[in-house]
Design a protein around this motif. Structure first.
Motif, mmCIF file in Angstrom:
data_model
loop_
_atom_site.group_PDB
_atom_site.id
_atom_site.type_symbol
_atom_site.label_atom_id
_atom_site.label_comp_id
_atom_site.label_asym_id
_atom_site.label_seq_id
_atom_site.Cartn_x
_atom_site.Cartn_y
_atom_site.Cartn_z
ATOM 1 N N GLU A 139 0.840 -1.206 0.000
ATOM 2 C CA GLU A 139 0.000 0.000 0.000
ATOM 3 C C GLU A 139 0.870 1.249 0.000
ATOM 4 O O GLU A 139 0.612 2.202 -0.729
ATOM 5 N N GLU A 159 -10.560 -3.167 3.869
ATOM 6 C CA GLU A 159 -9.539 -2.395 4.592
ATOM 7 C C GLU A 159 -8.535 -1.791 3.622
ATOM 8 O O GLU A 159 -8.099 -0.653 3.784
ATOM 9 N N ARG A 160 -8.148 -2.582 2.624
ATOM 10 C CA ARG A 160 -7.162 -2.072 1.655
ATOM 11 C C ARG A 160 -7.786 -0.992 0.778
ATOM 12 O O ARG A 160 -7.118 -0.044 0.380
ATOM 13 N N GLU A 162 -9.724 1.207 1.680
ATOM 14 C CA GLU A 162 -9.724 2.489 2.390
ATOM 15 C C GLU A 162 -8.438 3.250 2.131
ATOM 16 O O GLU A 162 -8.381 4.464 2.267
ATOM 17 N N VAL A 163 -7.377 2.515 1.771
ATOM 18 C CA VAL A 163 -6.061 3.139 1.627
ATOM 19 C C VAL A 163 -5.720 3.405 0.164
ATOM 20 O O VAL A 163 -5.134 4.423 -0.173
ATOM 21 N N GLN A 208 -7.696 -14.876 7.761
ATOM 22 C CA GLN A 208 -9.068 -14.395 7.892
ATOM 23 C C GLN A 208 -10.072 -15.464 7.458
ATOM 24 O O GLN A 208 -11.139 -15.585 8.048
ATOM 25 N N GLN B 177 -4.517 -7.636 7.840
ATOM 26 C CA GLN B 177 -5.917 -7.351 8.096
ATOM 27 C C GLN B 177 -6.241 -5.868 7.930
ATOM 28 O O GLN B 177 -7.258 -5.519 7.342
ATOM 29 N N TYR B 178 -5.362 -4.990 8.439
ATOM 30 C CA TYR B 178 -5.695 -3.575 8.482
ATOM 31 C C TYR B 178 -4.999 -2.730 7.422
ATOM 32 O O TYR B 178 -5.328 -1.569 7.252
ATOM 33 N N ALA B 179 -4.008 -3.312 6.726
ATOM 34 C CA ALA B 179 -3.254 -2.577 5.710
ATOM 35 C C ALA B 179 -2.648 -1.294 6.273
ATOM 36 O O ALA B 179 -2.754 -0.225 5.690
ATOM 37 N N GLN B 180 -2.075 -1.386 7.470
ATOM 38 C CA GLN B 180 -1.458 -0.221 8.114
ATOM 39 C C GLN B 180 0.005 -0.535 8.417
ATOM 40 O O GLN B 180 0.427 -0.577 9.576
ATOM 41 N N ALA B 181 0.795 -0.767 7.367
ATOM 42 C CA ALA B 181 2.146 -1.281 7.570
ATOM 43 C C ALA B 181 3.015 -0.354 8.410
ATOM 44 O O ALA B 181 3.665 -0.784 9.357
#
Lengths: 327, 233
Positions: A139, A159-160, A162-163, A208, B177-181
Protein backbone atom coordinates in the motif's frame (compact mmCIF):
# COMPACT_ATOMS: atom_id res chain seq x y z
CA UNK A 1 46.26 -21.94 31.42
CA UNK A 2 48.13 -19.19 29.72
CA UNK A 3 45.88 -17.05 27.64
CA UNK A 4 48.39 -16.17 24.99
CA UNK A 5 49.95 -19.53 24.35
CA UNK A 6 49.96 -20.20 20.67
CA UNK A 7 46.81 -21.99 19.62
CA UNK A 8 46.56 -24.64 16.97
CA UNK A 9 46.16 -23.22 13.49
CA UNK A 10 42.63 -22.40 12.47
CA UNK A 11 40.90 -25.01 10.42
CA UNK A 12 38.69 -23.85 7.64
CA UNK A 13 35.57 -25.20 9.23
CA UNK A 14 33.75 -22.36 7.62
CA UNK A 15 33.41 -24.67 4.67
CA UNK A 16 31.20 -26.90 6.77
CA UNK A 17 28.78 -24.06 7.24
CA UNK A 18 28.97 -23.00 3.64
CA UNK A 19 28.29 -26.53 2.55
CA UNK A 20 24.81 -26.48 4.03
CA UNK A 21 22.73 -25.95 0.92
CA UNK A 22 19.93 -24.50 2.90
CA UNK A 23 17.89 -21.46 3.38
CA UNK A 24 19.30 -19.45 0.51
CA UNK A 25 15.94 -19.39 -1.11
CA UNK A 26 14.17 -19.10 2.19
CA UNK A 27 16.12 -16.04 3.11
CA UNK A 28 14.33 -14.16 0.39
CA UNK A 29 11.70 -11.73 1.46
CA UNK A 30 8.27 -13.17 1.78
CA UNK A 31 6.67 -13.41 -1.59
CA UNK A 32 3.03 -12.76 -1.99
CA UNK A 33 0.28 -15.23 -1.44
CA UNK A 34 1.27 -18.68 -2.42
CA UNK A 35 4.35 -19.62 -4.30
CA UNK A 36 3.43 -22.54 -6.41
CA UNK A 37 5.23 -25.83 -6.65
CA UNK A 38 8.30 -26.28 -8.77
CA UNK A 39 7.07 -28.54 -11.48
CA UNK A 40 10.15 -28.00 -13.57
CA UNK A 41 8.27 -26.65 -16.50
CA UNK A 42 5.22 -24.76 -17.56
CA UNK A 43 5.33 -21.17 -16.55
CA UNK A 44 8.99 -21.31 -15.67
CA UNK A 45 10.08 -22.16 -19.20
CA UNK A 46 10.44 -18.50 -20.00
CA UNK A 47 8.35 -16.63 -22.47
CA UNK A 48 9.27 -15.61 -25.93
CA UNK A 49 7.54 -16.07 -29.27
CA UNK A 50 6.42 -19.57 -30.04
CA UNK A 51 5.67 -20.53 -26.46
CA UNK A 52 2.03 -20.49 -25.34
CA UNK A 53 2.96 -17.76 -22.86
CA UNK A 54 4.78 -15.64 -25.41
CA UNK A 55 1.93 -15.97 -27.87
CA UNK A 56 -0.61 -14.94 -25.25
CA UNK A 57 1.36 -11.74 -24.55
CA UNK A 58 1.85 -11.02 -28.25
CA UNK A 59 -1.89 -11.31 -28.85
CA UNK A 60 -2.69 -8.56 -26.36
CA UNK A 61 -4.70 -5.51 -27.45
CA UNK A 62 -3.29 -1.98 -27.82
CA UNK A 63 -4.97 1.15 -26.48
CA UNK A 64 -5.90 3.91 -28.92
CA UNK A 65 -3.98 7.20 -28.74
CA UNK A 66 -7.14 8.91 -27.58
CA UNK A 67 -7.76 6.47 -24.77
CA UNK A 68 -4.25 7.00 -23.39
CA UNK A 69 -4.52 10.77 -23.82
CA UNK A 70 -7.80 10.75 -21.91
CA UNK A 71 -6.15 9.19 -18.86
CA UNK A 72 -3.63 11.25 -16.93
CA UNK A 73 -2.30 8.07 -15.31
CA UNK A 74 -1.66 6.29 -18.63
CA UNK A 75 -0.24 9.46 -20.21
CA UNK A 76 2.30 9.76 -17.39
CA UNK A 77 3.39 6.14 -17.96
CA UNK A 78 3.67 6.74 -21.71
CA UNK A 79 5.76 9.88 -21.14
CA UNK A 80 7.94 7.92 -18.73
CA UNK A 81 8.45 5.23 -21.39
CA UNK A 82 7.97 2.38 -18.95
CA UNK A 83 5.47 0.83 -16.57
CA UNK A 84 6.72 0.49 -13.00
CA UNK A 85 5.13 -2.55 -11.42
CA UNK A 86 5.22 -3.49 -7.76
CA UNK A 87 5.09 -7.18 -6.99
CA UNK A 88 7.20 -10.25 -6.51
CA UNK A 89 9.38 -12.25 -8.86
CA UNK A 90 9.46 -15.32 -6.67
CA UNK A 91 6.05 -16.82 -7.22
CA UNK A 92 6.11 -19.95 -9.33
CA UNK A 93 2.70 -19.68 -10.92
CA UNK A 94 2.01 -15.95 -10.88
CA UNK A 95 5.26 -14.08 -11.34
CA UNK A 96 8.65 -15.71 -11.60
CA UNK A 97 11.94 -14.19 -12.69
CA UNK A 98 13.62 -15.94 -15.58
CA UNK A 99 17.00 -17.55 -15.04
CA UNK A 100 17.93 -17.05 -18.69
CA UNK A 101 17.55 -13.29 -18.93
CA UNK A 102 14.05 -13.39 -20.44
CA UNK A 103 11.15 -11.39 -19.10
CA UNK A 104 9.46 -12.82 -15.99
CA UNK A 105 6.58 -15.22 -16.58
CA UNK A 106 3.40 -16.16 -14.77
CA UNK A 107 -0.19 -14.97 -14.62
CA UNK A 108 0.54 -11.69 -12.82
CA UNK A 109 3.67 -11.10 -14.89
CA UNK A 110 1.56 -11.65 -18.02
CA UNK A 111 -1.10 -9.17 -16.90
CA UNK A 112 1.71 -6.68 -16.21
CA UNK A 113 3.28 -7.15 -19.64
CA UNK A 114 -0.11 -6.97 -21.36
CA UNK A 115 -0.91 -3.71 -19.56
CA UNK A 116 2.49 -2.27 -20.47
CA UNK A 117 1.95 -3.28 -24.09
CA UNK A 118 -1.55 -1.83 -24.04
CA UNK A 119 -0.22 1.58 -23.01
CA UNK A 120 3.22 1.67 -24.64
CA UNK A 121 2.56 -0.13 -27.93
CA UNK A 122 3.91 -3.18 -29.78
CA UNK A 123 7.15 -3.65 -27.83
CA UNK A 124 5.66 -2.39 -24.56
CA UNK A 125 5.73 -5.83 -22.95
CA UNK A 126 9.49 -5.45 -22.48
CA UNK A 127 9.26 -1.94 -21.01
CA UNK A 128 8.34 -2.95 -17.51
CA UNK A 129 10.37 -2.04 -14.47
CA UNK A 130 9.79 -4.67 -11.81
CA UNK A 131 10.05 -3.36 -8.28
CA UNK A 132 9.89 -5.77 -5.38
CA UNK A 133 7.10 -5.09 -2.97
CA UNK A 134 6.18 -7.24 -0.03
CA UNK A 135 2.92 -7.55 1.80
CA UNK A 136 4.29 -5.00 4.25
CA UNK A 137 5.11 -2.37 1.64
CA UNK A 138 2.43 -2.72 -1.04
CA UNK A 139 0.00 0.00 0.00
CA UNK A 140 2.76 2.41 0.96
CA UNK A 141 4.67 2.07 -2.31
CA UNK A 142 1.64 2.47 -4.54
CA UNK A 143 0.32 5.39 -2.53
CA UNK A 144 3.62 7.33 -2.54
CA UNK A 145 4.12 6.82 -6.26
CA UNK A 146 7.15 4.51 -6.11
CA UNK A 147 5.25 2.14 -8.40
CA UNK A 148 2.52 2.81 -10.96
CA UNK A 149 0.55 -0.26 -9.94
CA UNK A 150 0.79 -3.37 -7.79
CA UNK A 151 0.04 -6.69 -9.50
CA UNK A 152 0.86 -9.32 -6.92
CA UNK A 153 -1.87 -11.84 -6.12
CA UNK A 154 -3.34 -8.88 -4.28
CA UNK A 155 -6.66 -9.72 -2.67
CA UNK A 156 -9.18 -6.89 -2.76
CA UNK A 157 -10.34 -6.25 0.81
CA UNK A 158 -12.43 -3.42 2.31
CA UNK A 159 -9.54 -2.40 4.59
CA UNK A 160 -7.16 -2.07 1.66
CA UNK A 161 -9.75 -0.14 -0.34
CA UNK A 162 -9.72 2.49 2.39
CA UNK A 163 -6.06 3.14 1.63
CA UNK A 164 -5.72 2.60 -2.13
CA UNK A 165 -7.79 1.99 -5.27
CA UNK A 166 -8.23 -1.32 -7.04
CA UNK A 167 -8.90 -2.16 -10.65
CA UNK A 168 -10.26 -5.62 -11.29
CA UNK A 169 -10.82 -8.23 -10.08
CA UNK A 170 -8.85 -9.91 -12.84
CA UNK A 171 -8.64 -13.35 -11.21
CA UNK A 172 -10.92 -15.17 -8.80
CA UNK A 173 -9.07 -17.37 -6.45
CA UNK A 174 -10.64 -19.50 -3.79
CA UNK A 175 -9.38 -20.60 -0.40
CA UNK A 176 -9.33 -24.36 -0.01
CA UNK A 177 -8.04 -27.05 2.38
CA UNK A 178 -5.17 -29.47 1.92
CA UNK A 179 -4.59 -32.44 4.23
CA UNK A 180 -2.27 -35.43 4.45
CA UNK A 181 -3.56 -38.01 2.00
CA UNK A 182 -4.28 -40.51 4.81
CA UNK A 183 -6.71 -38.00 6.40
CA UNK A 184 -8.62 -37.16 3.26
CA UNK A 185 -11.78 -39.01 4.27
CA UNK A 186 -12.15 -37.37 7.67
CA UNK A 187 -11.94 -33.72 6.55
CA UNK A 188 -14.11 -32.25 3.83
CA UNK A 189 -14.70 -28.61 4.71
CA UNK A 190 -13.92 -25.81 7.18
CA UNK A 191 -16.49 -27.16 9.67
CA UNK A 192 -14.27 -30.23 10.14
CA UNK A 193 -11.26 -28.13 11.12
CA UNK A 194 -12.42 -27.19 14.63
CA UNK A 195 -9.82 -28.15 17.20
CA UNK A 196 -7.20 -29.15 14.64
CA UNK A 197 -3.78 -27.59 14.17
CA UNK A 198 -3.96 -25.42 11.06
CA UNK A 199 -1.27 -23.83 8.93
CA UNK A 200 -1.43 -21.06 6.35
CA UNK A 201 0.94 -18.58 4.76
CA UNK A 202 1.87 -15.59 6.85
CA UNK A 203 1.03 -13.04 4.20
CA UNK A 204 -2.10 -14.60 2.81
CA UNK A 205 -5.77 -14.05 3.43
CA UNK A 206 -5.90 -17.61 4.80
CA UNK A 207 -5.83 -16.31 8.38
CA UNK A 208 -9.07 -14.39 7.89
CA UNK A 209 -10.59 -17.28 5.96
CA UNK A 210 -9.97 -19.49 9.00
CA UNK A 211 -11.29 -16.90 11.46
CA UNK A 212 -14.50 -16.46 9.52
CA UNK A 213 -15.23 -20.05 8.52
CA UNK A 214 -13.89 -22.47 11.10
CA UNK A 215 -16.42 -22.81 13.94
CA UNK A 216 -14.96 -22.07 17.43
CA UNK A 217 -11.52 -21.64 15.92
CA UNK A 218 -8.67 -21.36 18.38
CA UNK A 219 -6.20 -18.62 17.33
CA UNK A 220 -3.40 -20.47 19.11
CA UNK A 221 -3.84 -23.39 16.73
CA UNK A 222 -3.28 -21.34 13.60
CA UNK A 223 0.36 -21.40 12.54
CA UNK A 224 1.65 -19.11 9.83
CA UNK A 225 4.79 -19.77 7.85
CA UNK A 226 6.46 -17.62 5.24
CA UNK A 227 6.22 -19.82 2.19
CA UNK A 228 4.50 -22.74 0.56
CA UNK A 229 7.40 -25.17 1.08
CA UNK A 230 7.45 -24.63 4.86
CA UNK A 231 3.68 -25.09 5.03
CA UNK A 232 3.83 -28.37 3.13
CA UNK A 233 6.68 -29.55 5.37
CA UNK A 234 4.67 -28.64 8.49
CA UNK A 235 1.69 -30.58 7.16
CA UNK A 236 3.69 -33.66 6.20
CA UNK A 237 5.68 -33.67 9.44
CA UNK A 238 2.49 -33.61 11.47
CA UNK A 239 2.99 -30.15 12.97
CA UNK A 240 -0.34 -29.26 11.41
CA UNK A 241 -3.37 -31.24 10.33
CA UNK A 242 -4.60 -29.01 7.52
CA UNK A 243 -3.17 -26.34 5.24
CA UNK A 244 -5.54 -23.55 4.23
CA UNK A 245 -4.65 -21.48 1.15
CA UNK A 246 -5.41 -20.55 -2.42
CA UNK A 247 -6.72 -23.61 -4.24
CA UNK A 248 -4.46 -23.13 -7.26
CA UNK A 249 -1.34 -23.36 -5.13
CA UNK A 250 -2.67 -26.34 -3.17
CA UNK A 251 -3.54 -28.23 -6.36
CA UNK A 252 0.00 -27.65 -7.54
CA UNK A 253 1.27 -29.19 -4.30
CA UNK A 254 -0.89 -32.29 -4.71
CA UNK A 255 0.30 -32.65 -8.26
CA UNK A 256 3.93 -32.52 -7.14
CA UNK A 257 3.50 -34.62 -3.99
CA UNK A 258 1.06 -37.54 -3.60
CA UNK A 259 1.34 -37.38 0.22
CA UNK A 260 -0.96 -34.34 0.32
CA UNK A 261 -4.46 -33.97 -1.08
CA UNK A 262 -6.89 -31.09 -1.55
CA UNK A 263 -10.29 -31.85 -0.01
CA UNK A 264 -13.66 -30.30 -0.75
CA UNK A 265 -14.31 -27.15 -2.72
CA UNK A 266 -13.02 -23.59 -2.10
CA UNK A 267 -14.98 -22.06 0.78
CA UNK A 268 -13.96 -18.40 0.38
CA UNK A 269 -13.74 -16.30 -2.77
CA UNK A 270 -10.53 -14.40 -3.04
CA UNK A 271 -10.61 -11.78 -5.81
CA UNK A 272 -7.24 -10.47 -6.99
CA UNK A 273 -7.08 -6.83 -8.07
CA UNK A 274 -4.54 -4.34 -9.40
CA UNK A 275 -3.54 -1.86 -6.70
CA UNK A 276 -3.53 1.80 -7.80
CA UNK A 277 -2.97 5.09 -6.05
CA UNK A 278 -6.06 7.05 -5.02
CA UNK A 279 -4.34 10.11 -6.49
CA UNK A 280 -5.13 8.96 -10.02
CA UNK A 281 -8.89 8.86 -10.13
CA UNK A 282 -8.97 7.76 -13.76
CA UNK A 283 -6.50 4.89 -13.36
CA UNK A 284 -8.96 2.25 -12.18
CA UNK A 285 -11.36 2.92 -15.07
CA UNK A 286 -8.55 2.81 -17.59
CA UNK A 287 -7.19 -0.49 -16.24
CA UNK A 288 -10.69 -1.99 -16.04
CA UNK A 289 -11.24 -1.14 -19.71
CA UNK A 290 -7.94 -2.90 -20.47
CA UNK A 291 -8.97 -5.96 -18.44
CA UNK A 292 -12.32 -6.12 -20.24
CA UNK A 293 -10.50 -5.98 -23.59
CA UNK A 294 -8.12 -8.86 -22.78
CA UNK A 295 -11.07 -10.90 -21.50
CA UNK A 296 -13.17 -10.22 -24.61
CA UNK A 297 -10.29 -10.96 -27.00
CA UNK A 298 -9.52 -14.35 -25.45
CA UNK A 299 -6.05 -13.20 -24.32
CA UNK A 300 -7.01 -13.68 -20.66
CA UNK A 301 -7.93 -17.30 -21.30
CA UNK A 302 -4.74 -17.93 -23.31
CA UNK A 303 -2.67 -16.45 -20.49
CA UNK A 304 -4.50 -18.54 -17.86
CA UNK A 305 -3.89 -21.71 -19.89
CA UNK A 306 -0.17 -20.93 -20.23
CA UNK A 307 0.31 -20.22 -16.51
CA UNK A 308 -2.26 -21.32 -13.91
CA UNK A 309 -3.56 -23.99 -16.31
CA UNK A 310 -0.18 -25.70 -16.07
CA UNK A 311 -0.76 -26.62 -12.41
CA UNK A 312 -4.55 -26.81 -12.22
CA UNK A 313 -6.60 -29.47 -13.94
CA UNK A 314 -9.52 -28.57 -16.15
CA UNK A 315 -10.63 -25.76 -18.39
CA UNK A 316 -10.07 -22.06 -17.80
CA UNK A 317 -12.68 -20.66 -15.42
CA UNK A 318 -15.13 -17.90 -16.24
CA UNK A 319 -13.18 -14.62 -15.97
CA UNK A 320 -14.42 -12.16 -13.34
CA UNK A 321 -16.10 -8.87 -14.20
CA UNK A 322 -13.62 -5.97 -13.94
CA UNK A 323 -15.00 -3.14 -11.83
CA UNK A 324 -17.20 -5.48 -9.81
CA UNK A 325 -15.51 -4.80 -6.48
CA UNK A 326 -16.56 -6.99 -3.54
CA UNK A 327 -17.38 -4.24 -1.10
CA UNK B 1 -4.84 3.34 15.59
CA UNK B 2 -7.90 1.07 15.71
CA UNK B 3 -5.58 -1.76 14.70
CA UNK B 4 -3.76 -1.24 18.01
CA UNK B 5 -6.81 -0.53 20.15
CA UNK B 6 -8.72 -3.58 18.96
CA UNK B 7 -5.80 -5.95 19.34
CA UNK B 8 -4.06 -4.90 22.54
CA UNK B 9 -4.14 -8.42 24.05
CA UNK B 10 -2.61 -9.89 20.89
CA UNK B 11 0.12 -7.23 20.84
CA UNK B 12 0.89 -7.83 24.51
CA UNK B 13 1.09 -11.54 23.87
CA UNK B 14 3.49 -10.82 21.01
CA UNK B 15 5.69 -8.71 23.29
CA UNK B 16 5.62 -11.46 25.92
CA UNK B 17 6.79 -14.03 23.37
CA UNK B 18 9.55 -11.71 22.14
CA UNK B 19 10.77 -11.14 25.70
CA UNK B 20 10.59 -14.86 26.50
CA UNK B 21 12.47 -15.87 23.35
CA UNK B 22 15.14 -13.26 23.93
CA UNK B 23 15.72 -13.93 27.62
CA UNK B 24 15.69 -17.72 27.32
CA UNK B 25 17.90 -17.63 24.25
CA UNK B 26 20.34 -15.17 25.79
CA UNK B 27 20.64 -16.73 29.24
CA UNK B 28 21.20 -20.18 27.74
CA UNK B 29 23.68 -18.68 25.29
CA UNK B 30 25.62 -17.15 28.20
CA UNK B 31 25.88 -20.56 29.87
CA UNK B 32 26.77 -22.47 26.71
CA UNK B 33 29.06 -19.72 25.40
CA UNK B 34 31.03 -19.46 28.65
CA UNK B 35 31.48 -23.23 28.73
CA UNK B 36 32.70 -23.09 25.13
CA UNK B 37 35.13 -20.29 25.94
CA UNK B 38 36.55 -22.33 28.81
CA UNK B 39 37.02 -25.17 26.31
CA UNK B 40 38.73 -22.83 23.87
CA UNK B 41 41.35 -21.71 26.41
CA UNK B 42 41.70 -25.13 28.03
CA UNK B 43 44.94 -27.08 27.90
CA UNK B 44 43.17 -30.06 26.27
CA UNK B 45 43.52 -29.93 22.46
CA UNK B 46 40.38 -31.96 21.52
CA UNK B 47 38.20 -29.63 23.61
CA UNK B 48 39.81 -26.60 21.98
CA UNK B 49 39.16 -27.98 18.52
CA UNK B 50 35.58 -28.98 19.25
CA UNK B 51 34.76 -25.52 20.59
CA UNK B 52 36.46 -23.86 17.63
CA UNK B 53 34.49 -25.95 15.16
CA UNK B 54 31.25 -25.12 16.98
CA UNK B 55 31.97 -21.39 16.93
CA UNK B 56 32.93 -21.30 13.28
CA UNK B 57 29.82 -23.22 12.25
CA UNK B 58 27.21 -21.38 14.28
CA UNK B 59 28.77 -17.95 13.84
CA UNK B 60 28.59 -18.34 10.08
CA UNK B 61 25.10 -19.75 9.54
CA UNK B 62 22.45 -17.10 8.97
CA UNK B 63 20.06 -17.35 11.90
CA UNK B 64 17.06 -17.71 9.59
CA UNK B 65 18.57 -20.76 7.89
CA UNK B 66 19.38 -22.23 11.28
CA UNK B 67 15.81 -21.75 12.51
CA UNK B 68 14.38 -23.35 9.37
CA UNK B 69 16.84 -26.24 9.70
CA UNK B 70 15.85 -26.84 13.30
CA UNK B 71 12.12 -26.55 12.57
CA UNK B 72 11.86 -28.52 9.35
CA UNK B 73 15.11 -30.43 9.12
CA UNK B 74 15.18 -32.07 12.55
CA UNK B 75 11.73 -33.70 12.22
CA UNK B 76 13.09 -35.65 9.27
CA UNK B 77 15.57 -37.29 11.62
CA UNK B 78 12.93 -37.84 14.26
CA UNK B 79 13.21 -34.77 16.53
CA UNK B 80 10.16 -32.52 16.40
CA UNK B 81 10.27 -29.67 18.90
CA UNK B 82 7.45 -27.14 19.36
CA UNK B 83 8.08 -24.02 17.26
CA UNK B 84 8.76 -21.85 20.30
CA UNK B 85 11.55 -24.15 21.51
CA UNK B 86 12.92 -24.35 17.97
CA UNK B 87 13.24 -20.57 18.21
CA UNK B 88 14.92 -20.69 21.62
CA UNK B 89 17.31 -23.39 20.42
CA UNK B 90 18.23 -21.47 17.28
CA UNK B 91 18.85 -18.24 19.19
CA UNK B 92 20.88 -20.09 21.82
CA UNK B 93 23.10 -21.94 19.35
CA UNK B 94 23.78 -18.80 17.35
CA UNK B 95 24.29 -16.36 20.24
CA UNK B 96 26.42 -18.87 22.17
CA UNK B 97 29.04 -18.74 19.43
CA UNK B 98 29.27 -14.96 19.77
CA UNK B 99 29.25 -15.12 23.58
CA UNK B 100 32.12 -17.63 23.42
CA UNK B 101 34.28 -15.32 21.32
CA UNK B 102 33.52 -12.34 23.56
CA UNK B 103 34.39 -14.26 26.71
CA UNK B 104 37.56 -15.56 25.07
CA UNK B 105 38.69 -12.10 23.99
CA UNK B 106 37.86 -10.86 27.49
CA UNK B 107 40.10 -13.55 28.92
CA UNK B 108 42.83 -12.49 26.51
CA UNK B 109 42.81 -8.95 27.90
CA UNK B 110 44.11 -10.24 31.24
CA UNK B 111 47.91 -9.98 31.24
CA UNK B 112 49.64 -13.35 31.02
CA UNK B 113 51.65 -12.44 34.12
CA UNK B 114 48.48 -12.61 36.23
CA UNK B 115 47.74 -16.13 35.11
CA UNK B 116 51.32 -17.15 35.67
CA UNK B 117 51.27 -15.62 39.14
CA UNK B 118 48.09 -17.54 39.92
CA UNK B 119 49.72 -20.75 38.81
CA UNK B 120 52.79 -20.01 40.93
CA UNK B 121 50.74 -19.76 44.11
CA UNK B 122 49.30 -23.20 43.36
CA UNK B 123 45.96 -22.45 41.74
CA UNK B 124 44.88 -24.98 39.10
CA UNK B 125 43.21 -24.25 35.75
CA UNK B 126 39.76 -23.63 37.19
CA UNK B 127 41.10 -21.79 40.21
CA UNK B 128 43.09 -19.46 37.98
CA UNK B 129 40.02 -18.79 35.87
CA UNK B 130 37.66 -18.32 38.78
CA UNK B 131 39.72 -16.17 41.14
CA UNK B 132 42.11 -14.30 38.89
CA UNK B 133 41.26 -14.24 35.19
CA UNK B 134 37.44 -14.21 34.88
CA UNK B 135 36.75 -11.46 37.47
CA UNK B 136 39.06 -9.14 35.55
CA UNK B 137 37.92 -10.34 32.16
CA UNK B 138 34.28 -9.82 33.07
CA UNK B 139 34.56 -6.02 33.01
CA UNK B 140 35.83 -5.87 29.47
CA UNK B 141 33.22 -8.38 28.34
CA UNK B 142 30.18 -6.41 29.41
CA UNK B 143 29.81 -4.14 26.39
CA UNK B 144 30.43 -6.89 23.81
CA UNK B 145 27.92 -9.07 25.67
CA UNK B 146 25.39 -6.21 25.50
CA UNK B 147 25.93 -6.28 21.73
CA UNK B 148 25.17 -10.00 21.71
CA UNK B 149 22.03 -9.31 23.75
CA UNK B 150 20.88 -6.75 21.18
CA UNK B 151 21.65 -9.27 18.45
CA UNK B 152 19.46 -11.79 20.26
CA UNK B 153 16.64 -9.25 20.60
CA UNK B 154 16.73 -8.50 16.90
CA UNK B 155 17.24 -12.14 15.99
CA UNK B 156 14.07 -13.09 17.84
CA UNK B 157 12.13 -11.32 15.07
CA UNK B 158 13.21 -14.07 12.68
CA UNK B 159 11.21 -16.56 14.75
CA UNK B 160 8.15 -15.09 13.03
CA UNK B 161 9.27 -17.22 10.08
CA UNK B 162 8.72 -20.38 12.11
CA UNK B 163 5.23 -19.51 13.31
CA UNK B 164 6.16 -18.18 16.74
CA UNK B 165 3.62 -15.46 17.43
CA UNK B 166 6.09 -12.88 18.69
CA UNK B 167 5.71 -9.15 18.07
CA UNK B 168 6.92 -9.17 14.45
CA UNK B 169 4.53 -11.99 13.64
CA UNK B 170 1.70 -10.12 15.31
CA UNK B 171 2.42 -6.92 13.39
CA UNK B 172 2.66 -8.79 10.10
CA UNK B 173 -0.63 -10.52 10.80
CA UNK B 174 -2.40 -7.31 11.77
CA UNK B 175 -0.99 -5.58 8.71
CA UNK B 176 -2.63 -8.17 6.46
CA UNK B 177 -5.92 -7.35 8.10
CA UNK B 178 -5.69 -3.57 8.48
CA UNK B 179 -3.25 -2.58 5.71
CA UNK B 180 -1.46 -0.22 8.11
CA UNK B 181 2.15 -1.28 7.57
CA UNK B 182 3.95 1.85 8.72
CA UNK B 183 1.99 2.14 11.96
CA UNK B 184 2.29 -1.56 12.79
CA UNK B 185 6.02 -1.72 12.18
CA UNK B 186 6.61 1.44 14.19
CA UNK B 187 4.98 -0.39 17.08
CA UNK B 188 7.22 -3.42 16.60
CA UNK B 189 10.26 -1.18 16.17
CA UNK B 190 9.47 0.60 19.43
CA UNK B 191 9.36 -2.74 21.27
CA UNK B 192 12.79 -3.77 19.94
CA UNK B 193 14.23 -0.33 20.63
CA UNK B 194 12.91 -0.43 24.20
CA UNK B 195 14.39 -3.87 24.82
CA UNK B 196 17.75 -2.98 23.29
CA UNK B 197 18.02 0.30 25.21
CA UNK B 198 17.01 -1.51 28.39
CA UNK B 199 19.72 -4.10 27.84
CA UNK B 200 22.30 -1.41 27.11
CA UNK B 201 21.34 0.58 30.22
CA UNK B 202 21.58 -2.53 32.36
CA UNK B 203 24.99 -3.28 30.84
CA UNK B 204 26.19 0.25 31.56
CA UNK B 205 25.04 0.05 35.17
CA UNK B 206 26.72 -3.32 35.59
CA UNK B 207 29.93 -1.97 34.12
CA UNK B 208 30.01 0.92 36.58
CA UNK B 209 29.21 -1.40 39.45
CA UNK B 210 32.15 -3.69 38.74
CA UNK B 211 34.65 -1.01 37.75
CA UNK B 212 37.73 -0.97 40.05
CA UNK B 213 36.89 0.41 43.49
CA UNK B 214 33.18 0.41 42.62
CA UNK B 215 33.55 4.11 41.87
CA UNK B 216 30.45 5.05 39.98
CA UNK B 217 32.15 8.10 38.51
CA UNK B 218 34.61 5.93 36.64
CA UNK B 219 33.78 4.51 33.32
CA UNK B 220 31.27 7.25 32.76
CA UNK B 221 32.24 10.04 30.40
CA UNK B 222 35.87 10.03 31.37
CA UNK B 223 36.78 11.36 27.96
CA UNK B 224 34.30 14.16 28.30
CA UNK B 225 35.85 15.15 31.62
CA UNK B 226 39.30 15.20 30.05
CA UNK B 227 38.02 17.46 27.30
CA UNK B 228 36.63 19.98 29.77
CA UNK B 229 39.83 19.84 31.74
CA UNK B 230 41.70 20.69 28.56
CA UNK B 231 39.33 23.54 27.81
CA UNK B 232 39.91 25.09 31.21
CA UNK B 233 43.67 24.93 30.91
Amino acid sequence: MTPSTSRPGRRAVVAAAAALPFGAALAACSSDTGSGPDLGGGASDGGGEGTPYGDAIASGPLASEDAVAASAWATAIKDNGKLVRGGTLANQVFSLASTTGEDPTGFDAGITQLLSRYILGEDGAEKVEYIDTTVETRETMVENGTVDCVIATYSITPERLEVIDFAGPYYLSGTAIQVRTEDKDSISGPEDLTGLELVTQANSTGIQAIEENVPDHDPDKVQTLPDNESCVAALKQGRSDAYVLDQGVLLGNSKADPDVTVVGEPFVDDPYGIGLSTEHEDAADFVNTFLQEIIDSGTWEALWTATVGEVVDGEAPEPPTPGDLPV
Amino acid sequence: MEAIAENTPLLLQGIAYTVALTLLGYVLALVVGTALAVCRVSPIPPLRWAATVYVEIFRNIPLLSLLILISFGLPDVGLRLPYFWCGVLGLTLSSAAFVCENVRSGINTVPVGHAEAARSIGLGFFGTLRYVVLPQAFRTMIQPLVNVFIGTVIGSALCSAIAVSEITWVTQTLNIQYAQAVLMFLVAGAVYLGMSLGGAALGGALERAVSPGGDSERGRDRKALDVTAGAQA
